[in-house]
Design an enzyme around this catalytic site. Sequence first.
Site, mmCIF file in Angstrom:
data_model
loop_
_atom_site.group_PDB
_atom_site.id
_atom_site.type_symbol
_atom_site.label_atom_id
_atom_site.label_comp_id
_atom_site.label_asym_id
_atom_site.label_seq_id
_atom_site.Cartn_x
_atom_site.Cartn_y
_atom_site.Cartn_z
ATOM 1 C CB SER A 1 1.746 47.527 23.165
ATOM 2 O OG SER A 1 1.593 46.887 24.373
ATOM 3 N N GLY B 1 -1.385 50.692 23.288
ATOM 4 C CA GLY B 1 -2.694 50.635 22.853
ATOM 5 C C GLY B 1 -2.961 51.321 21.645
ATOM 6 N N GLY C 1 -0.291 52.886 19.193
ATOM 7 C CA GLY C 1 0.754 52.154 18.592
ATOM 8 C C GLY C 1 1.743 51.823 19.736
ATOM 9 N N GLY D 1 -2.040 42.388 20.880
ATOM 10 C CA GLY D 1 -0.576 42.475 21.307
ATOM 11 C C GLY D 1 -0.047 41.149 20.842
ATOM 12 C CG ASP D 2 -1.382 37.420 21.904
ATOM 13 O OD1 ASP D 2 -0.570 37.847 22.825
ATOM 14 O OD2 ASP D 2 -2.548 36.970 22.133
#
Lengths: 308, 308
Positions: A216, A218, A221, A247-248
């Site tokens: 990831s 941020g 993407g 993120g989850d």
Amino acid sequence: MILTVTLNTALDVTYTVDALVPHASHRVGEVSERPGGKGLNVARVLGALGHDTVVTGFAGGATGDVLRGLLAPLPPRDALVPVAGNTRRTLAITDRSTGDTTQLNEPGPQVSAAEWVALLRTYEELITAADAVALCGSLPPGVHVGAYAELVRIARAASVPVLLDTSGEPLRRGIAARPDLVKPNADELAQLTGFREPLRAARDARRRGAHAVIASLGPEGVLADTPEGTWRAAPPAPVRGNPTGAGDSAVAGLLSALAEGLDWPQRLARAVALSTATVLAPVAGEFDATAYAELLPRVSVKSVGAAA
Amino acid sequence: MILTVTLNTALDVTYTVDALVPHASHRVGEVSERPGGKGLNVARVLGALGHDTVVTGFAGGATGDVLRGLLAPLPPRDALVPVAGNTRRTLAITDRSTGDTTQLNEPGPQVSAAEWVALLRTYEELITAADAVALCGSLPPGVHVGAYAELVRIARAASVPVLLDTSGEPLRRGIAARPDLVKPNADELAQLTGFREPLRAARDARRRGAHAVIASLGPEGVLADTPEGTWRAAPPAPVRGNPTGAGDSAVAGLLSALAEGLDWPQRLARAVALSTATVLAPVAGEFDATAYAELLPRVSVKSVGAAA
């Protein structure tokens, strides 16, 4: 059914104050509490997407009871394993005027060898009915550093796709057990591999054992390096908001698309649309369902290399 | 038996961090929890002094359960009245290096009219067996501002000496019901009377209805203005330490000496020795029993005027 494992669950408490001033006394305006820990966040998003979802991990003490009480009315089914210790709280203190947040994280409960064995038995039972499993977050004290590696091996022996989302030594050990997916952020990936350049670092993480690496990046993407190819996926435009839980939500997107048999570009589009819709939501960690529906067809997914 | 009333009980939580930095993330080193609220603190000191003590007030929700669980092994007997709402937490965040503390106080639970009636019934029953009663601290939402006045009148009707330790409008109303003792600090007394000079303010508070006024003057001890005379009591030397709970220890000293039939100079010596021994204790709110025994005969109590 999708299974998520949160070994270090948390009761997420939020205080609203006018402004936090060290060494002063504050009246707390609002207090809110919700079930937390990465795997519970992932499960909540999966539940909201309509997936049959089961959560396991540890919960104990008065805080564990509150957490389970708050989880009861939500879609994910509770298969948490009781422990004698007290489930940790995380406290977010939000300044009313600016929205700036100060975070305080309690240590997790001490987990005994017998409690770990109880978790393994529950996990072995649940995994037989799972279409996919996510192993999420930090380890509480007392759980051995190779715990995720052990859970990855059990999933692979049961032929259930397994995603690992952790950091540090538990990630290093877990990757060596050959999980199907890992989803580190740029810092976690650099810490693991020593490389800051995402593609180089992702390739290195794959050499260490991960079948696919979704890094990831941020607001930019994700970068996906997989046996089927390499892609970059990004939202149609940068957004501003609260990145808590983004993120989850990306993990939930990847896992739900995987469980539905979708291909990598569709998995990545779902991950990016969900995480962006989470940044846009007014409540930290929730996702904006309308924004998600609008974003999903507009995520750009570009192949940046053939299968390596 | 000595009765203490804490309408707005609290679970006092302490976090130890390296240093609190606004808008940063912190690992909490230690978490400690103990029953709190002024009347519970007073009762704990009374229990440690060997007095048969009963606590009442409100407790509810998961936090109330934890509070009652922590209270169970201590000497004071639990006669708390259950409420549907959640007992508040107070959070003290202590910087490890300097000991500086940041305080965050949750609002209390909403108390219903039926819950207030249940408290009144419990109080009326307990007061018949009490040698003295202390009414302590703030009011939770939903409890009428004249609540302490009502409790003072019931105690006086039962001929039980009653001490009131609160502030603001509940103090103003409570004093008008003619309690035997009030124990304001200099700020509370100034807020009530408009006078900063302690003796003038204490006289004014007595005119408003208090039979005796014990004004706490911080490290300088107390000023007592009573129908039997006026005294200043002070520790043998100024001390440094944590003043948390010193006022509650002073209340315990006054109340225990009153229940034992001691005279004013002995009551004041006990109040000053206990509050000084609390400032000296390594744990906030506890008192140092050895220091108390050493200080008690060395407190200076000087008459500064005849009975007014």
